[in-house]
Motif scaffolding. Structure first.
Motif, PDB file in Angstrom:
ATOM      1  N   ARG A   1       0.809  -1.251   0.052  1.00 35.83           N
ATOM      2  CA  ARG A   1      -0.131   0.037  -0.034  1.00 35.83           C
ATOM      3  C   ARG A   1       0.845   1.025   0.028  1.00 35.83           C
ATOM      4  O   ARG A   1       0.596   2.293  -0.521  1.00 35.83           O
ATOM      5  N   LEU A   2       2.116   1.314   0.734  1.00 35.76           N
ATOM      6  CA  LEU A   2       2.855   2.236   0.572  1.00 35.76           C
ATOM      7  C   LEU A   2       3.318   2.774  -0.701  1.00 35.76           C
ATOM      8  O   LEU A   2       3.471   3.830  -0.955  1.00 35.76           O
ATOM      9  N   ALA A   3       3.767   1.589  -1.372  1.00 33.30           N
ATOM     10  CA  ALA A   3       4.424   1.817  -2.711  1.00 33.30           C
ATOM     11  C   ALA A   3       3.108   2.506  -3.852  1.00 33.30           C
ATOM     12  O   ALA A   3       3.504   3.472  -4.586  1.00 33.30           O
ATOM     13  N   LEU A   4       1.880   2.018  -3.562  1.00 35.67           N
ATOM     14  CA  LEU A   4       0.599   2.573  -4.235  1.00 35.67           C
ATOM     15  C   LEU A   4       0.563   4.054  -3.981  1.00 35.67           C
ATOM     16  O   LEU A   4       0.431   4.828  -4.851  1.00 35.67           O
ATOM     17  N   LEU A   5       0.822   4.367  -2.675  1.00 36.39           N
ATOM     18  CA  LEU A   5       0.600   5.913  -2.221  1.00 36.39           C
ATOM     19  C   LEU A   5       1.597   6.775  -2.862  1.00 36.39           C
ATOM     20  O   LEU A   5       1.448   7.672  -3.321  1.00 36.39           O
ATOM     21  N   GLY A   6       2.910   6.029  -2.938  1.00 34.63           N
ATOM     22  CA  GLY A   6       4.117   6.703  -3.638  1.00 34.63           C
ATOM     23  C   GLY A   6       3.940   6.994  -5.043  1.00 34.63           C
ATOM     24  O   GLY A   6       4.224   8.046  -5.743  1.00 34.63           O
ATOM     25  N   PHE A   7       3.413   5.825  -5.696  1.00 36.28           N
ATOM     26  CA  PHE A   7       3.215   5.937  -7.038  1.00 36.28           C
ATOM     27  C   PHE A   7       2.296   7.163  -7.331  1.00 36.28           C
ATOM     28  O   PHE A   7       2.386   7.741  -8.617  1.00 36.28           O
ATOM     29  N   ALA A   8       1.205   7.098  -6.715  1.00 35.26           N
ATOM     30  CA  ALA A   8       0.040   8.345  -6.853  1.00 35.26           C
ATOM     31  C   ALA A   8       0.620   9.652  -6.832  1.00 35.26           C
ATOM     32  O   ALA A   8       0.214  10.590  -7.243  1.00 35.26           O
ATOM     33  N   ALA A   9       1.318   9.722  -5.750  1.00 40.72           N
ATOM     34  CA  ALA A   9       1.969  11.157  -5.459  1.00 40.72           C
ATOM     35  C   ALA A   9       3.065  11.313  -6.703  1.00 40.72           C
ATOM     36  O   ALA A   9       3.120  12.608  -7.052  1.00 40.72           O
ATOM     37  N   MET A  10       3.736  10.314  -7.405  1.00 38.95           N
ATOM     38  CA  MET A  10       4.603  10.504  -8.482  1.00 38.95           C
ATOM     39  C   MET A  10       3.767  11.024  -9.709  1.00 38.95           C
ATOM     40  O   MET A  10       4.031  12.034 -10.209  1.00 38.95           O
ATOM     41  N   VAL A  11       2.570  10.457  -9.921  1.00 40.21           N
ATOM     42  CA  VAL A  11       1.732  10.553 -10.874  1.00 40.21           C
ATOM     43  C   VAL A  11       1.354  12.354 -10.937  1.00 40.21           C
ATOM     44  O   VAL A  11       1.377  12.945 -11.639  1.00 40.21           O
ATOM     45  N   ALA A  12       0.821  12.770  -9.449  1.00 40.35           N
ATOM     46  CA  ALA A  12       0.262  14.194  -9.344  1.00 40.35           C
ATOM     47  C   ALA A  12       1.542  14.937  -9.622  1.00 40.35           C
ATOM     48  O   ALA A  12       1.268  16.052 -10.197  1.00 40.35           O
ATOM     49  N   GLY A  13       2.524  14.811  -8.866  1.00 36.05           N
ATOM     50  CA  GLY A  13       3.738  15.687  -8.892  1.00 36.05           C
ATOM     51  C   GLY A  13       4.301  15.956 -10.322  1.00 36.05           C
ATOM     52  O   GLY A  13       4.662  16.974 -11.004  1.00 36.05           O
ATOM     53  N   TYR A  14       4.660  14.857 -11.101  1.00 32.79           N
ATOM     54  CA  TYR A  14       4.974  14.831 -12.517  1.00 32.79           C
ATOM     55  C   TYR A  14       4.129  15.395 -13.221  1.00 32.79           C
ATOM     56  O   TYR A  14       4.473  16.090 -14.332  1.00 32.79           O
ATOM     57  N   GLY A  15       2.667  14.857 -13.231  1.00 30.36           N
ATOM     58  CA  GLY A  15       1.837  15.158 -14.301  1.00 30.36           C
ATOM     59  C   GLY A  15       1.422  16.682 -14.345  1.00 30.36           C
ATOM     60  O   GLY A  15       1.202  17.225 -15.420  1.00 30.36           O
ATOM     61  N   LEU A  16       1.526  17.272 -13.121  1.00 30.35           N
ATOM     62  CA  LEU A  16       1.079  18.883 -13.291  1.00 30.35           C
ATOM     63  C   LEU A  16       2.146  19.584 -13.564  1.00 30.35           C
ATOM     64  O   LEU A  16       2.109  21.027 -13.412  1.00 30.35           O
ATOM     65  N   LEU A  17       3.318  19.325 -13.893  1.00 29.63           N
ATOM     66  CA  LEU A  17       4.489  20.049 -14.163  1.00 29.63           C
ATOM     67  C   LEU A  17       4.339  21.194 -15.240  1.00 29.63           C
ATOM     68  O   LEU A  17       4.574  22.237 -15.319  1.00 29.63           O
ATOM     69  N   GLY A  18       3.509  20.446 -16.385  1.00 33.39           N
ATOM     70  CA  GLY A  18       3.167  21.513 -17.476  1.00 33.39           C
ATOM     71  C   GLY A  18       2.417  22.540 -17.194  1.00 33.39           C
ATOM     72  O   GLY A  18       2.464  23.606 -17.837  1.00 33.39           O
ATOM     73  N   VAL A  19       1.699  22.608 -15.828  1.00 30.57           N
ATOM     74  CA  VAL A  19       1.199  23.939 -15.442  1.00 30.57           C
ATOM     75  C   VAL A  19       1.589  24.603 -14.294  1.00 30.57           C
ATOM     76  O   VAL A  19       1.152  25.495 -13.992  1.00 30.57           O
ATOM     77  N   ALA A  20       2.998  24.349 -14.276  1.00 31.31           N
ATOM     78  CA  ALA A  20       3.679  25.081 -13.250  1.00 31.31           C
ATOM     79  C   ALA A  20       4.367  26.424 -14.051  1.00 31.31           C
ATOM     80  O   ALA A  20       5.159  26.181 -14.961  1.00 31.31           O
TER      81      ALA A  20
END
Length: 400
Positions: free
Chosen positions: A283-302
């Protein structure tokens, strides 16, 4: 910690990582100084990874047979020579030569992880692998900031020579303080049988086939591959992205890497053990992957610094919890005398990701597709979520 058998390996890994992080944010600017395009910058990163792809599983198996310490020393000597070549570069091809030399002997992290598996019980490994994360966090906190400062004031060669000095220090530390024959841990009273108690497959078969033919190791390796692809894409293009979106130079880029290292080191230094006990590695790995999706995926709007720092913090948290969790799950899915080989295969997968990620990132950034660069990294992390949600095949032993 002072009496822990992990202290010597922590010290050597920390110094190694500090040297590596002196060079990491420097290379894109160093290469552009010699006329490289973003795509060529990606190829420079890939040249190291191609060589590491060959050396990773070989060094893992050698360390299983002849011992961790001599193999680690040989790897560190190669890193030292590679940094010296980088410092003496007067043309782009010399940068490639330095990275190739380092890549051909790149086994430091794989061997360190195998050493940790040697001296810890399965239930302790997530916290123990978190020490690697602390080393990375500390290295990313100090190394890039020092690199940016040195490069800005003394030229691009100075961080490379500083990394060589640190690499020499790491060699001396390994020779002086790392036990040649680490003692295996006693089994926990009443502990259930684990994957490490199973007899190891022995033979000359391909290491990839050995693990990919078995459902559980295959799943863990694919999860690690998804993480590595995502992280390598992000790191492979981050300096170029910052240069084009925010007009960062090598010094400011170094400070951003340091901020990411502060977040990651804080998580792995104080929280990773408690998080693993509370949620479990899966579950910790799933949580970490979700955080990576959010952090990386939104770079384009930064487009401003506060947004950028927020996304970097979220993504750094994700990477900080995924790596030790997946590494622990991998070592639990194979026999104890297979762990060096399994980690060698994982290093080979990381090398493949370090070929694909930086080249893809460089190509996208060269074509000004900055948002697509972040989405590419996020997509790979999303694959990790998909893999983590799959059920373990019926009849396959579950890691304890």
């Amino acid at each position: 910690m002072l009496r822990s058998p992990l202290l010597p390996i922590f010290l050597t890994v920390f110094v190694d990582v500090l040297g590596m992080t002196l060079v990491l944010p420097l290379l894109p600017f160093y290469a552009e100084h010699f006329g490289a395009t973003p795509l060529v910058v990606g190829l420079l990163a890939a040249s190291y990874a191609v060589c590491q792809l060959v050396s990773g599983p070989i060094l893992g198996r050698i360390s299983d047979r002849v011992g961790r310490k001599p193999t680690l020393l040989a790897s560190q000597v190669g890193t030292f020579i590679g940094f010296l070549v980088l410092g003496s570069a007067n043309a782009l091809w010399v940068l490639f030569l330095g990275r190739i030399i380092d890549g051909l002997t790149a086994g430091n992290l794989t061997i360190a992880q195998a050493y940790i598996s040697d001296v810890t019980r399965p239930e302790e490994r997530t916290r123990a692998f978190g020490l690697i994360g602390i080393a990375f966090g500390g290295g990313f906190l100090l190394g890039p900031a020092i690199s940016g400062f040195l490069a800005h004031r003394f030229g691009y060669a100075s961080p490379a020579y500083g990394a060589a000095a640190l690499s020499l220090t790491s060699i001396l530390l390994t020779a002086a303080v790392l036990p040649a024959n680490p003692r295996a841990p006693a089994a926990s009273p009443g502990a259930p049988a684990t994957a490490s108690a199973r007899p190891a497959p022995i033979g000359r078969g391909n290491a990839f086939r050995r693990f990919f033919d078995r459902p559980l190791p295959r799943r863990r390796l694919l999860e690690f591959f998804a993480f590595s692809l995502s992280f390598s894409t992000l790191i492979g293009g981050l300096a170029l992205f910052l240069e084009r979106r925010f007009e960062f130079d090598v010094e400011k880029t170094g400070y951003l890497y340091a901020f990411s290292g502060l977040i990651g080191g804080s998580i792995q230094g104080g929280l990773i053990g408690r998080l693993a006990r509370r949620y479990g590695e899966e579950r910790l790995a799933l949580l970490g992957f979700a955080a990576m999706v959010a952090g990386y995926g939104l770079l384009g709007v930064a487009y401003n610094l506060p947004t950028l720092l927020l996304l970097v913090a979220v993504a750094a948290f994700g990477a900080a919890v995924v790596r030790p969790s997946i590494t622990t799950l991998l070592t639990k899915s194979v026999g104890r005398d297979e762990q060096g080989a399994a980690l060698g295969v994982s290093q080979s997968l990381a090398s493949i990701s370090q070929i694909v990620g930086p080249i893809g990132a460089g190509w996208l950034i060269e074509h000004r597709a900055l948002a697509a660069y972040g989405l590419m990294a996020a997509t790979f992390a999303a694959c990790g979520i998909f893999l983590g949600l799959q059920k373990i095949p019926a009849g396959e032993p579950v890691e304890s």
